[in-house]
Design a protein around this motif. Structure first.
Motif, PDB file in Angstrom:
ATOM      1  N   GLU A 267      14.421   5.661   8.420  1.00 46.13           N
ATOM      2  CA  GLU A 267      14.152   7.019   8.873  1.00 46.13           C
ATOM      3  C   GLU A 267      12.849   6.928   9.651  1.00 46.13           C
ATOM      4  O   GLU A 267      11.843   6.445   9.132  1.00 46.13           O
ATOM      5  CB  GLU A 267      14.024   7.973   7.695  1.00 46.13           C
ATOM      6  N   VAL A 268      12.894   7.368  10.905  1.00 43.64           N
ATOM      7  CA  VAL A 268      11.716   7.262  11.774  1.00 43.64           C
ATOM      8  C   VAL A 268      11.286   8.637  12.279  1.00 43.64           C
ATOM      9  O   VAL A 268      12.100   9.554  12.386  1.00 43.64           O
ATOM     10  CB  VAL A 268      11.982   6.319  12.974  1.00 43.64           C
ATOM     11  N   LYS A 269      10.011   8.732  12.567  1.00 43.42           N
ATOM     12  CA  LYS A 269       9.457   9.954  13.162  1.00 43.42           C
ATOM     13  C   LYS A 269       8.580   9.537  14.320  1.00 43.42           C
ATOM     14  O   LYS A 269       7.591   8.824  14.148  1.00 43.42           O
ATOM     15  CB  LYS A 269       8.646  10.740  12.149  1.00 43.42           C
ATOM     16  N   ASP A 270       8.974   9.938  15.521  1.00 44.04           N
ATOM     17  CA  ASP A 270       8.229   9.632  16.744  1.00 44.04           C
ATOM     18  C   ASP A 270       7.985   8.130  16.914  1.00 44.04           C
ATOM     19  O   ASP A 270       6.882   7.687  17.229  1.00 44.04           O
ATOM     20  CB  ASP A 270       6.910  10.409  16.788  1.00 44.04           C
TER      21      ASP A 270
ATOM     22  N   LYS B 200       4.117   2.471  11.209  1.00 43.46           N
ATOM     23  CA  LYS B 200       3.589   3.793  10.841  1.00 43.46           C
ATOM     24  C   LYS B 200       4.538   4.919  11.217  1.00 43.46           C
ATOM     25  O   LYS B 200       4.434   6.025  10.691  1.00 43.46           O
ATOM     26  CB  LYS B 200       2.220   4.009  11.487  1.00 43.46           C
ATOM     27  N   ALA B 201       5.485   4.656  12.118  1.00 41.86           N
ATOM     28  CA  ALA B 201       6.481   5.659  12.502  1.00 41.86           C
ATOM     29  C   ALA B 201       7.713   5.608  11.591  1.00 41.86           C
ATOM     30  O   ALA B 201       8.631   6.396  11.754  1.00 41.86           O
ATOM     31  CB  ALA B 201       6.902   5.461  13.958  1.00 41.86           C
ATOM     32  N   ILE B 202       7.716   4.682  10.636  1.00 41.72           N
ATOM     33  CA  ILE B 202       8.852   4.525   9.716  1.00 41.72           C
ATOM     34  C   ILE B 202       8.521   5.235   8.407  1.00 41.72           C
ATOM     35  O   ILE B 202       7.573   4.873   7.711  1.00 41.72           O
ATOM     36  CB  ILE B 202       9.178   3.038   9.490  1.00 41.72           C
ATOM     37  N   ILE B 203       9.321   6.244   8.085  1.00 44.73           N
ATOM     38  CA  ILE B 203       9.096   7.080   6.904  1.00 44.73           C
ATOM     39  C   ILE B 203       9.816   6.533   5.678  1.00 44.73           C
ATOM     40  O   ILE B 203       9.355   6.645   4.555  1.00 44.73           O
ATOM     41  CB  ILE B 203       9.586   8.517   7.190  1.00 44.73           C
ATOM     42  N   LYS B 204      10.993   5.923   5.912  1.00 48.13           N
ATOM     43  CA  LYS B 204      11.825   5.449   4.807  1.00 48.13           C
ATOM     44  C   LYS B 204      12.573   4.206   5.258  1.00 48.13           C
ATOM     45  O   LYS B 204      12.976   4.107   6.418  1.00 48.13           O
ATOM     46  CB  LYS B 204      12.818   6.544   4.407  1.00 48.13           C
ATOM     47  N   SER B 205      12.778   3.268   4.340  1.00 53.29           N
ATOM     48  CA  SER B 205      13.538   2.054   4.604  1.00 53.29           C
ATOM     49  C   SER B 205      14.428   1.779   3.402  1.00 53.29           C
ATOM     50  O   SER B 205      13.953   1.765   2.262  1.00 53.29           O
ATOM     51  CB  SER B 205      12.592   0.870   4.836  1.00 53.29           C
ATOM     52  N   GLU B 206      15.719   1.558   3.679  1.00 55.93           N
ATOM     53  CA  GLU B 206      16.667   1.289   2.600  1.00 55.93           C
ATOM     54  C   GLU B 206      17.665   0.240   3.053  1.00 55.93           C
ATOM     55  O   GLU B 206      18.255   0.362   4.129  1.00 55.93           O
ATOM     56  CB  GLU B 206      17.397   2.589   2.240  1.00 55.93           C
ATOM     57  N   VAL B 207      17.853  -0.809   2.240  1.00 59.52           N
ATOM     58  CA  VAL B 207      18.845  -1.830   2.556  1.00 59.52           C
ATOM     59  C   VAL B 207      20.226  -1.212   2.410  1.00 59.52           C
ATOM     60  O   VAL B 207      20.547  -0.608   1.390  1.00 59.52           O
ATOM     61  CB  VAL B 207      18.694  -3.068   1.650  1.00 59.52           C
TER      62      VAL B 207
ATOM     63  N   ASP C 273       0.803  -1.224   0.000  1.00 57.06           N
ATOM     64  CA  ASP C 273       0.000   0.000   0.000  1.00 57.06           C
ATOM     65  C   ASP C 273       0.836   1.274   0.000  1.00 57.06           C
ATOM     66  O   ASP C 273       0.519   2.233   0.701  1.00 57.06           O
ATOM     67  CB  ASP C 273      -0.955   0.028   1.205  1.00 57.06           C
ATOM     68  N   GLY C 274       1.930   1.281  -0.759  1.00 58.91           N
ATOM     69  CA  GLY C 274       2.742   2.481  -0.858  1.00 58.91           C
ATOM     70  C   GLY C 274       3.531   2.828   0.387  1.00 58.91           C
ATOM     71  O   GLY C 274       4.104   3.900   0.475  1.00 58.91           O
ATOM     72  N   ARG C 275       3.575   1.933   1.351  1.00 54.75           N
ATOM     73  CA  ARG C 275       4.334   2.159   2.585  1.00 54.75           C
ATOM     74  C   ARG C 275       5.796   1.763   2.354  1.00 54.75           C
ATOM     75  O   ARG C 275       6.078   0.889   1.550  1.00 54.75           O
ATOM     76  CB  ARG C 275       3.748   1.324   3.736  1.00 54.75           C
ATOM     77  N   PRO C 276       6.731   2.367   3.103  1.00 53.74           N
ATOM     78  CA  PRO C 276       8.141   2.030   2.923  1.00 53.74           C
ATOM     79  C   PRO C 276       8.529   0.672   3.506  1.00 53.74           C
ATOM     80  O   PRO C 276       9.584   0.129   3.191  1.00 53.74           O
ATOM     81  CB  PRO C 276       8.872   3.152   3.660  1.00 53.74           C
ATOM     82  N   ILE C 277       7.661   0.108   4.353  1.00 55.29           N
ATOM     83  CA  ILE C 277       7.991  -1.141   5.045  1.00 55.29           C
ATOM     84  C   ILE C 277       6.697  -1.796   5.502  1.00 55.29           C
ATOM     85  O   ILE C 277       5.673  -1.125   5.676  1.00 55.29           O
ATOM     86  CB  ILE C 277       8.925  -0.832   6.252  1.00 55.29           C
ATOM     87  N   GLY C 278       6.740  -3.103   5.675  1.00 56.75           N
ATOM     88  CA  GLY C 278       5.591  -3.817   6.222  1.00 56.75           C
ATOM     89  C   GLY C 278       5.629  -3.790   7.741  1.00 56.75           C
ATOM     90  O   GLY C 278       6.221  -2.900   8.352  1.00 56.75           O
TER      91      GLY C 278
ATOM     92  N   THR D 139      15.125 -10.477   4.849  1.00 51.70           N
ATOM     93  CA  THR D 139      14.594  -9.677   5.964  1.00 51.70           C
ATOM     94  C   THR D 139      15.636  -9.420   7.041  1.00 51.70           C
ATOM     95  O   THR D 139      15.451  -8.534   7.869  1.00 51.70           O
ATOM     96  CB  THR D 139      13.369 -10.348   6.618  1.00 51.70           C
ATOM     97  N   GLU D 140      16.736 -10.181   7.034  1.00 47.99           N
ATOM     98  CA  GLU D 140      17.794  -9.963   8.030  1.00 47.99           C
ATOM     99  C   GLU D 140      18.880  -9.015   7.541  1.00 47.99           C
ATOM    100  O   GLU D 140      19.875  -8.790   8.232  1.00 47.99           O
ATOM    101  CB  GLU D 140      18.398 -11.298   8.461  1.00 47.99           C
ATOM    102  N   ALA D 141      18.707  -8.445   6.346  1.00 48.31           N
ATOM    103  CA  ALA D 141      19.667  -7.457   5.850  1.00 48.31           C
ATOM    104  C   ALA D 141      19.694  -6.251   6.782  1.00 48.31           C
ATOM    105  O   ALA D 141      18.721  -5.984   7.502  1.00 48.31           O
ATOM    106  CB  ALA D 141      19.268  -7.012   4.441  1.00 48.31           C
ATOM    107  N   ILE D 142      20.807  -5.536   6.765  1.00 53.10           N
ATOM    108  CA  ILE D 142      20.862  -4.297   7.539  1.00 53.10           C
ATOM    109  C   ILE D 142      20.136  -3.221   6.749  1.00 53.10           C
ATOM    110  O   ILE D 142      20.436  -2.983   5.578  1.00 53.10           O
ATOM    111  CB  ILE D 142      22.318  -3.860   7.811  1.00 53.10           C
ATOM    112  N   ARG D 143      19.174  -2.600   7.402  1.00 53.06           N
ATOM    113  CA  ARG D 143      18.408  -1.520   6.790  1.00 53.06           C
ATOM    114  C   ARG D 143      18.639  -0.228   7.558  1.00 53.06           C
ATOM    115  O   ARG D 143      18.818  -0.244   8.763  1.00 53.06           O
ATOM    116  CB  ARG D 143      16.906  -1.810   6.830  1.00 53.06           C
ATOM    117  N   MET D 144      18.583   0.862   6.813  1.00 47.08           N
ATOM    118  CA  MET D 144      18.555   2.181   7.436  1.00 47.08           C
ATOM    119  C   MET D 144      17.084   2.598   7.423  1.00 47.08           C
ATOM    120  O   MET D 144      16.431   2.561   6.387  1.00 47.08           O
ATOM    121  CB  MET D 144      19.380   3.185   6.644  1.00 47.08           C
TER     122      MET D 144
END
Length: 183
Positions: free
Chosen positions: A155-158, A133-140, A69-74, A148-153
């Motif tokens: 970006e979180v908000k609250d 919902k607090a995760i704005i961006k996810s990048e391996v 649904d257009g979210r950066p992460i599940g 799923t065990e890869a290191i991801r960066m």
């Protein structure tokens, strides 16, 4: 006490947090679980650089589900932290400022938290969809072959978390057991 914290953060911020504080993290955090921790440890043993800069940063013990649904992460719920206990003291000694997971930590990890003015946060298990919902961006960032065990960066908000073990070694789990006579 409720606190808003920008990640990465310094030792003064870590030292100001107390066991039981509710915090809202904003900024950059990294994910890593068992396999990624083993690879990082192997890299350190070989004298190689880590694939991420851990100094002042936070690692979230989490393996996400696929995004939709257009979210950066599940769903992005915490993993049991004790599985990383054999690696955590070394990373803390290298400058890791905080960890997010669920469950108890070993005495060696607690000693490393105290020694390095770090913090262990808990995120609510079973609330992965809400936490995402607090995760704005996810990048391996590294170890893409681990899925799923890869290191991801992230970006979180609250991002909501609770200080379980503070830089003085106060442990919310132990305090609750004493308060409610749960032994």
């Amino acid at each position: 006490m409720e606190r808003k914290i920008i990640v990465p953060f310094d030792t003064d911020t870590a030292k100001s947090l107390r066991s039981g504080d509710l915090v809202y993290l904003s900024g950059t955090i990294y994910t890593a679980r068992d396999a990624a921790h083993k690879r990082m440890n192997d890299s350190i043993d070989r004298g190689d650089n880590l694939p991420i800069d851990i100094d002042g940063n936070v690692i979230y013990y989490m393996g996400p589900s696929p995004s939709r649904d257009g979210r950066p992460i599940g769903s992005a719920g915490p993993t049991t932290a004790s599985r990383m206990d054999k690696y955590a003291p070394r990373l803390l000694d290298m400058g890791l400022r905080g960890m997010i997971g669920k469950g108890r930590r070993s005495q060696e990890v607690i000693e490393a938290i105290i020694r390095n003015n770090a913090v262990y946060f808990a995120a609510i298990g079973g609330a992965g969809a809400l936490l995402s919902k607090a995760i704005i961006k996810s990048e391996v960032m590294a170890y893409d072959d681990l899925g799923t065990e890869a290191i991801r960066m992230l970006e979180v908000k609250d991002f909501p978390a609770i200080v379980v073990i503070d830089s003085l070694g106060n442990n919310l789990y132990d305090m609750a057991i004493k308060e409610y006579n749960c032994e």
